[in-house]
Design a protein around this motif. Structure first.
Motif, PDB file in Angstrom:
ATOM      1  N   GLU A 176     -73.679  21.653 -21.884  1.00  0.00           N
ATOM      2  CA  GLU A 176     -74.476  22.748 -21.322  1.00  0.00           C
ATOM      3  C   GLU A 176     -75.939  22.311 -21.361  1.00  0.00           C
ATOM      4  OE1 GLU A 176     -76.052  27.219 -22.566  1.00  0.00           O
ATOM      5  OE2 GLU A 176     -74.491  26.215 -23.752  1.00  0.00           O
ATOM      6  N   THR A 177     -76.609  22.336 -20.233  1.00  0.00           N
ATOM      7  CA  THR A 177     -78.021  21.965 -20.202  1.00  0.00           C
ATOM      8  C   THR A 177     -78.855  23.149 -20.683  1.00  0.00           C
ATOM      9  OG1 THR A 177     -77.725  20.402 -18.387  1.00  0.00           O
ATOM     10  CG2 THR A 177     -79.950  21.217 -18.776  1.00  0.00           C
ATOM     11  N   ILE A 178     -79.546  22.951 -21.786  1.00  0.00           N
ATOM     12  CA  ILE A 178     -80.383  24.001 -22.359  1.00  0.00           C
ATOM     13  C   ILE A 178     -81.773  23.998 -21.737  1.00  0.00           C
ATOM     14  CG2 ILE A 178     -81.461  24.811 -24.503  1.00  0.00           C
ATOM     15  CD1 ILE A 178     -79.056  23.635 -25.987  1.00  0.00           C
ATOM     16  N   LYS A 179     -82.304  22.799 -21.503  1.00  0.00           N
ATOM     17  CA  LYS A 179     -83.645  22.664 -20.939  1.00  0.00           C
ATOM     18  C   LYS A 179     -83.738  21.353 -20.178  1.00  0.00           C
ATOM     19  CE  LYS A 179     -88.169  23.485 -20.526  1.00  0.00           C
ATOM     20  NZ  LYS A 179     -88.740  24.631 -19.805  1.00  0.00           N
ATOM     21  N   THR A 180     -84.315  21.398 -18.973  1.00  0.00           N
ATOM     22  CA  THR A 180     -84.525  20.194 -18.187  1.00  0.00           C
ATOM     23  C   THR A 180     -86.020  19.903 -18.100  1.00  0.00           C
ATOM     24  OG1 THR A 180     -82.556  20.621 -16.843  1.00  0.00           O
ATOM     25  CG2 THR A 180     -84.187  19.092 -15.942  1.00  0.00           C
ATOM     26  N   TYR A 181     -86.418  18.699 -18.468  1.00  0.00           N
ATOM     27  CA  TYR A 181     -87.823  18.295 -18.408  1.00  0.00           C
ATOM     28  C   TYR A 181     -88.094  17.402 -17.197  1.00  0.00           C
ATOM     29  CZ  TYR A 181     -88.025  20.114 -23.129  1.00  0.00           C
ATOM     30  OH  TYR A 181     -87.959  20.936 -24.226  1.00  0.00           O
ATOM     31  N   LYS A 182     -87.113  16.596 -16.826  1.00  0.00           N
ATOM     32  CA  LYS A 182     -87.196  15.757 -15.631  1.00  0.00           C
ATOM     33  C   LYS A 182     -85.822  15.730 -14.985  1.00  0.00           C
ATOM     34  CE  LYS A 182     -90.730  12.322 -16.993  1.00  0.00           C
ATOM     35  NZ  LYS A 182     -90.995  10.868 -17.100  1.00  0.00           N
ATOM     36  N   GLY A 183     -85.785  15.565 -13.661  1.00  0.00           N
ATOM     37  CA  GLY A 183     -84.506  15.477 -12.983  1.00  0.00           C
ATOM     38  C   GLY A 183     -83.828  16.825 -12.856  1.00  0.00           C
ATOM     39  N   LEU A 184     -82.493  16.799 -12.809  1.00  0.00           N
ATOM     40  CA  LEU A 184     -81.700  18.001 -12.587  1.00  0.00           C
ATOM     41  C   LEU A 184     -80.823  18.295 -13.803  1.00  0.00           C
ATOM     42  CD1 LEU A 184     -80.530  17.231  -8.929  1.00  0.00           C
ATOM     43  CD2 LEU A 184     -82.391  18.763  -9.638  1.00  0.00           C
ATOM     44  N   LEU A 225     -81.242  15.480 -27.275  1.00  0.00           N
ATOM     45  CA  LEU A 225     -82.311  15.201 -26.332  1.00  0.00           C
ATOM     46  C   LEU A 225     -81.932  13.878 -25.679  1.00  0.00           C
ATOM     47  CD1 LEU A 225     -85.153  15.541 -25.074  1.00  0.00           C
ATOM     48  CD2 LEU A 225     -86.041  14.267 -27.017  1.00  0.00           C
ATOM     49  N   ILE A 226     -81.760  13.874 -24.361  1.00  0.00           N
ATOM     50  CA  ILE A 226     -81.306  12.664 -23.673  1.00  0.00           C
ATOM     51  C   ILE A 226     -82.305  12.253 -22.603  1.00  0.00           C
ATOM     52  CG2 ILE A 226     -78.860  13.051 -24.131  1.00  0.00           C
ATOM     53  CD1 ILE A 226     -78.564  14.247 -21.374  1.00  0.00           C
ATOM     54  N   MET A 227     -82.499  10.939 -22.471  1.00  0.00           N
ATOM     55  CA  MET A 227     -83.393  10.378 -21.468  1.00  0.00           C
ATOM     56  C   MET A 227     -82.636   9.298 -20.705  1.00  0.00           C
ATOM     57  SD  MET A 227     -86.914   9.870 -23.655  1.00  0.00           S
ATOM     58  CE  MET A 227     -87.493  11.128 -24.800  1.00  0.00           C
ATOM     59  N   SER A 228     -82.820   9.265 -19.390  1.00  0.00           N
ATOM     60  CA  SER A 228     -82.125   8.276 -18.569  1.00  0.00           C
ATOM     61  C   SER A 228     -83.041   7.753 -17.477  1.00  0.00           C
ATOM     62  CB  SER A 228     -80.876   8.910 -17.938  1.00  0.00           C
ATOM     63  OG  SER A 228     -80.259   8.019 -17.031  1.00  0.00           O
ATOM     64  N   SER A 273     -81.864   6.096 -25.195  1.00  0.00           N
ATOM     65  CA  SER A 273     -82.782   7.114 -25.704  1.00  0.00           C
ATOM     66  C   SER A 273     -82.033   8.440 -25.799  1.00  0.00           C
ATOM     67  CB  SER A 273     -83.995   7.246 -24.784  1.00  0.00           C
ATOM     68  OG  SER A 273     -84.761   6.077 -24.810  1.00  0.00           O
ATOM     69  N   MET A 274     -81.357   8.630 -26.908  1.00  0.00           N
ATOM     70  CA  MET A 274     -80.597   9.844 -27.163  1.00  0.00           C
ATOM     71  C   MET A 274     -80.842  10.244 -28.613  1.00  0.00           C
ATOM     72  SD  MET A 274     -76.485  10.521 -26.850  1.00  0.00           S
ATOM     73  CE  MET A 274     -76.471  10.735 -25.070  1.00  0.00           C
ATOM     74  N   PHE A 275     -81.200  11.505 -28.829  1.00  0.00           N
ATOM     75  CA  PHE A 275     -81.590  11.951 -30.154  1.00  0.00           C
ATOM     76  C   PHE A 275     -80.901  13.266 -30.493  1.00  0.00           C
ATOM     77  CE2 PHE A 275     -84.927   9.562 -28.169  1.00  0.00           C
ATOM     78  CZ  PHE A 275     -85.386   8.701 -29.153  1.00  0.00           C
ATOM     79  N   ARG A 276     -80.451  13.383 -31.723  1.00  0.00           N
ATOM     80  CA  ARG A 276     -79.899  14.648 -32.193  1.00  0.00           C
ATOM     81  C   ARG A 276     -81.032  15.614 -32.517  1.00  0.00           C
ATOM     82  NH1 ARG A 276     -76.016  11.321 -34.952  1.00  0.00           N
ATOM     83  NH2 ARG A 276     -73.928  11.697 -34.134  1.00  0.00           N
ATOM     84  N   ILE A 277     -80.814  16.868 -32.227  1.00  0.00           N
ATOM     85  CA  ILE A 277     -81.773  17.927 -32.530  1.00  0.00           C
ATOM     86  C   ILE A 277     -81.043  18.986 -33.337  1.00  0.00           C
ATOM     87  CG2 ILE A 277     -83.232  19.730 -31.541  1.00  0.00           C
ATOM     88  CD1 ILE A 277     -83.604  18.001 -29.103  1.00  0.00           C
ATOM     89  N   ASP A 278     -81.742  19.615 -34.244  1.00  0.00           N
ATOM     90  CA  ASP A 278     -81.161  20.718 -35.000  1.00  0.00           C
ATOM     91  C   ASP A 278     -80.564  21.718 -34.009  1.00  0.00           C
ATOM     92  OD1 ASP A 278     -80.602  22.962 -36.517  1.00  0.00           O
ATOM     93  OD2 ASP A 278     -82.475  22.911 -37.635  1.00  0.00           O
ATOM     94  N   PRO A 279     -79.250  21.996 -34.102  1.00  0.00           N
ATOM     95  CA  PRO A 279     -78.621  22.908 -33.125  1.00  0.00           C
ATOM     96  C   PRO A 279     -79.184  24.325 -33.159  1.00  0.00           C
ATOM     97  CG  PRO A 279     -77.122  22.408 -34.930  1.00  0.00           C
ATOM     98  CD  PRO A 279     -78.275  21.457 -35.049  1.00  0.00           C
ATOM     99  N   SER A 281     -84.805  11.158 -15.753  1.00  0.00           N
ATOM    100  CA  SER A 281     -84.108  12.369 -16.175  1.00  0.00           C
ATOM    101  C   SER A 281     -84.275  12.562 -17.673  1.00  0.00           C
ATOM    102  CB  SER A 281     -82.612  12.276 -15.834  1.00  0.00           C
ATOM    103  OG  SER A 281     -82.414  12.102 -14.449  1.00  0.00           O
ATOM    104  N   VAL A 282     -84.685  13.762 -18.062  1.00  0.00           N
ATOM    105  CA  VAL A 282     -84.848  14.095 -19.482  1.00  0.00           C
ATOM    106  C   VAL A 282     -84.375  15.540 -19.671  1.00  0.00           C
ATOM    107  CG1 VAL A 282     -86.434  14.360 -21.425  1.00  0.00           C
ATOM    108  CG2 VAL A 282     -86.833  12.558 -19.717  1.00  0.00           C
ATOM    109  N   ALA A 283     -83.513  15.766 -20.648  1.00  0.00           N
ATOM    110  CA  ALA A 283     -82.995  17.117 -20.863  1.00  0.00           C
ATOM    111  C   ALA A 283     -82.549  17.310 -22.298  1.00  0.00           C
ATOM    112  CB  ALA A 283     -81.824  17.385 -19.918  1.00  0.00           C
ATOM    113  N   VAL A 284     -82.444  18.572 -22.686  1.00  0.00           N
ATOM    114  CA  VAL A 284     -81.818  18.951 -23.951  1.00  0.00           C
ATOM    115  C   VAL A 284     -80.475  19.575 -23.587  1.00  0.00           C
ATOM    116  CG1 VAL A 284     -81.916  20.476 -25.944  1.00  0.00           C
ATOM    117  CG2 VAL A 284     -83.974  19.287 -25.197  1.00  0.00           C
TER     118      VAL A 284
END
Length: 244
Positions: free
Chosen positions: A45-53, A83-86, A101-107, A19-22
């Motif tokens: 709030e899920t802004i973008k999903t790259y893997k998973g749901l 940005l979170i990865m699980s 694996s969790m990273f801050r991104i410019d809001p 699972s990977v999402a912003v």
């Protein structure tokens, strides 16, 4: 007591994740507190999903009030974009810690100084293509530790000589072979997200790039290394800030 994290590679973390999402943090709430651990949840709030749901909630070690670094606790606040990865398909199964694996991104995802979601999409698509090759190598833990010798300016000039517009997702994945002294001996192109790469760049890489670690020197091993030709090779992953 100190928090001890096993060093991991950003690129390999994405490759292995299920699972990977912003996500954007909306609110936080304490849920558990014992003598051995504390946990809280973040409504997101899920802004973008790259893997998973998509997810509406994530679980974290620590409390809303503060995070204790010695226990690997982590602090997130409402309004932050992450940005979170699980390794799980459900973000609520295990709690994120400062080792995760969790990273801050410019809001402000539309800011000119911030990587856009389109950039992340292209970035991760390269990693997906390399994973599909089923190569028996992992991405280098030292990806952000690439250093250049005095010829760095020459390499930069080679990259600029490609005369491609900035922010066009010029990515490359390379296979580095290091001898017993940790010196680069060969570099093979695994995947290149651009039409052409001057052979001189590869030759210059062999002379100038050294993968290193503060605690040990790689010996007689091969590593995959992801390079973004838009950025300074000595820089951290731009747009990501490791938590905490």
């Amino acid at each position: 007591m100190a928090c001890n994290c096993v060093p991991t590679s950003f690129d390999q973390n994405y490759t292995d994740a299920k699972s990977v999402a912003v996500v954007k943090v909306l609110e936080t709430k304490n849920i558990e507190s014992t003598d051995s651990f504390r946990r809280y949840i973040a409504k997101v709030e899920t802004i973008k999903t790259y893997k998973g749901l998509p997810t509406s909630e994530i679980k974290l070690l620590g409390s809303v009030e503060y995070a204790y670094s010695g226990a690997c606790e982590i602090s997130v606040k409402p309004g932050e974009v992450l940005l979170i990865m699980s390794n799980s398909l459900d973000y609520k199964v295990s709690a994120f810690s400062s080792c995760s694996s969790m990273f801050r991104i410019d809001p402000d995802l539309k800011s000119k100084t911030n990587y856009s979601l389109t950039y992340y999409t292209n970035y991760f698509s390269v990693l997906d293509k390399v994973k599909a090759m089923n190569l028996p190598y992992e991405f280098s833990l030292w990806r952000n530790g690439i250093i250049l010798d005095d010829e760095a300016k020459t390499i930069t000039n080679y990259f600029n000589a490609l005369k491609l517009s900035k922010n066009k997702n010029r990515f490359g994945v390379f296979l580095f072979y290091l001898d017993k002294n940790g010196v680069t001996k060969t570099i093979d192109v695994v995947y290149l997200k651009q039409k052409k790469l001057d052979p001189k760049i590869i030759e210059q890489m062999k002379k100038s790039i050294l993968i290193y670690d503060e605690n040990e020197t790689p010996a007689n091993k091969k590593y995959l290394v992801f390079i973004d030709f838009n950025k300074d090779l000595t820089a951290e992953i731009n747009g990501f800030q490791q938590l905490p």
